[in-house]
Design a protein around this motif. Structure first.
Motif, PDB file in Angstrom:
ATOM      1  N   UNK A 105      -8.329   3.247   5.138  1.00 23.77           N
ATOM      2  CA  UNK A 105      -9.614   3.881   4.827  1.00 23.77           C
ATOM      3  C   UNK A 105      -9.408   5.279   4.247  1.00 23.77           C
ATOM      4  N   UNK A 106      -8.337   5.956   4.673  1.00 23.38           N
ATOM      5  CA  UNK A 106      -8.094   7.308   4.176  1.00 23.38           C
ATOM      6  C   UNK A 106      -7.732   7.327   2.693  1.00 23.38           C
ATOM      7  N   UNK A 107      -7.253   6.211   2.168  1.00 22.29           N
ATOM      8  CA  UNK A 107      -6.983   6.148   0.731  1.00 22.29           C
ATOM      9  C   UNK A 107      -8.252   6.320  -0.081  1.00 22.29           C
ATOM     10  N   UNK A 108      -9.408   6.093   0.555  1.00 21.06           N
ATOM     11  CA  UNK A 108     -10.692   6.226  -0.143  1.00 21.06           C
ATOM     12  C   UNK A 108     -11.514   7.401   0.394  1.00 21.06           C
ATOM     13  N   UNK A 109     -10.887   8.254   1.190  1.00 20.65           N
ATOM     14  CA  UNK A 109     -11.589   9.391   1.794  1.00 20.65           C
ATOM     15  C   UNK A 109     -11.597  10.559   0.816  1.00 20.65           C
ATOM     16  N   UNK A 110     -12.675  10.714   0.090  1.00 13.97           N
ATOM     17  CA  UNK A 110     -12.738  11.752  -0.931  1.00 13.97           C
ATOM     18  C   UNK A 110     -12.691  13.151  -0.338  1.00 13.97           C
ATOM     19  N   UNK A 111     -13.212  13.322   0.886  1.00 15.45           N
ATOM     20  CA  UNK A 111     -13.145  14.638   1.536  1.00 15.45           C
ATOM     21  C   UNK A 111     -11.693  15.055   1.760  1.00 15.45           C
ATOM     22  N   UNK A 112     -10.881  14.096   2.192  1.00 15.54           N
ATOM     23  CA  UNK A 112      -9.458  14.370   2.373  1.00 15.54           C
ATOM     24  C   UNK A 112      -8.808  14.685   1.046  1.00 15.54           C
ATOM     25  N   UNK A 113      -9.094  13.891   0.027  1.00 14.89           N
ATOM     26  CA  UNK A 113      -8.480  14.100  -1.286  1.00 14.89           C
ATOM     27  C   UNK A 113      -8.843  15.471  -1.839  1.00 14.89           C
ATOM     28  N   UNK A 114     -10.099  15.871  -1.680  1.00 17.98           N
ATOM     29  CA  UNK A 114     -10.527  17.179  -2.162  1.00 17.98           C
ATOM     30  C   UNK A 114      -9.816  18.303  -1.405  1.00 17.98           C
ATOM     31  N   UNK A 115      -9.636  18.105  -0.087  1.00 16.96           N
ATOM     32  CA  UNK A 115      -8.934  19.098   0.725  1.00 16.96           C
ATOM     33  C   UNK A 115      -7.497  19.266   0.242  1.00 16.96           C
ATOM     34  N   UNK A 116      -6.824  18.138  -0.015  1.00 15.92           N
ATOM     35  CA  UNK A 116      -5.433  18.185  -0.475  1.00 15.92           C
ATOM     36  C   UNK A 116      -5.332  18.874  -1.825  1.00 15.92           C
TER      37      UNK A 116
END
Length: 218
Positions: free
Chosen positions: A84-95
């Motif tokens: 599910x984290x592969x599609x977590x845009x909040x995480x991607x934006x943070x990175x």
């Protein structure tokens, strides 16, 4: 190399993260603090609420994404939740908002997330090579092979740790130990210091076995 003062490791925790993946590198830094108390490891989540990781093990994060804590390295563990984290845009934006000098690291299937973001294009990386029962069946796929599918432009390595400069990946659930010890190396600590940490953890024999299983691909 002179140790980087106050080296800080931020570890991302999320639903169904693999416990050993995040606990092992955190534990290495915890023991290393006995020799240098300026070292620090902490947990980050998308919000300041309890996070239920693998097998119902629940942890409290020290920071949320909104806190934007300063860190020298950011680590993503593996676990069933990486799907599910592969599609977590909040995480991607943070990175993507992290400073360029912040190391991006992962243990086991955590590298899938960097792959899904396109950050492994033209970069060497690794993942878990030993499948569980489902992954070994016709209905599954070995995690390192799935990484090749997720990130077809990634150069797949079977090394235990792959240091590609800013991005450092480790393959296998217990490889979080090697990731933690290697991050001490990246922080500027010498082999005597790292070996002593491994000795105190009664991990000296394993460290000696895995010490050379690192591919430098920068």
């Amino acid at each position: 190399m002179t140790p980087r003062p106050g080296f800080r490791l931020g570890i991302y925790v999320f639903k169904d993260a693999e416990i050993i993946d995040y606990a092992a590198p955190h534990g290495v830094i915890s023991v290393a603090r006995r020799f240098d108390p300026e070292l620090e490891a902490f947990l980050i989540a998308d919000a300041m609420r309890p996070v239920q990781t693998q097998a119902g093990f629940t942890v409290l994060p020290n920071y949320s994404f909104a806190d934007r804590p300063a860190m020298d390295a950011f680590l993503i563990p593996g676990g069933f939740g990486t799907r599910q984290e592969m599609r977590n845009q909040r995480l991607h934006d943070f990175i993507r908002a992290l400073p360029a000098e912040t190391l991006l690291t992962s243990v086991c299937t955590g590298s899938w997330i960097y792959g899904a973001m396109g950050l492994l294009d033209g970069v060497a990386a690794t993942n878990r090579k030993e499948p569980d029962r489902l992954e070994a069946s016709g209905a599954g796929m070995v995690p390192i092979d799935r990484l090749a599918r997720i990130a077809p432009k990634c150069r797949i390595s079977r090394a235990r740790v792959v240091d590609a400069g800013r991005i450092v990946t480790a393959g296998g659930i217990a490889s979080g130990m090697e990731m933690g010890l290697h991050l001490l190396r990246r922080a500027g600590y010498g082999e005597d210091f790292i070996t002593e940490v491994a000795r105190v953890m009664e991990y000296a024999a394993a460290y000696e076995t895995y010490r050379g299983d690192i591919e430098y691909a920068a």
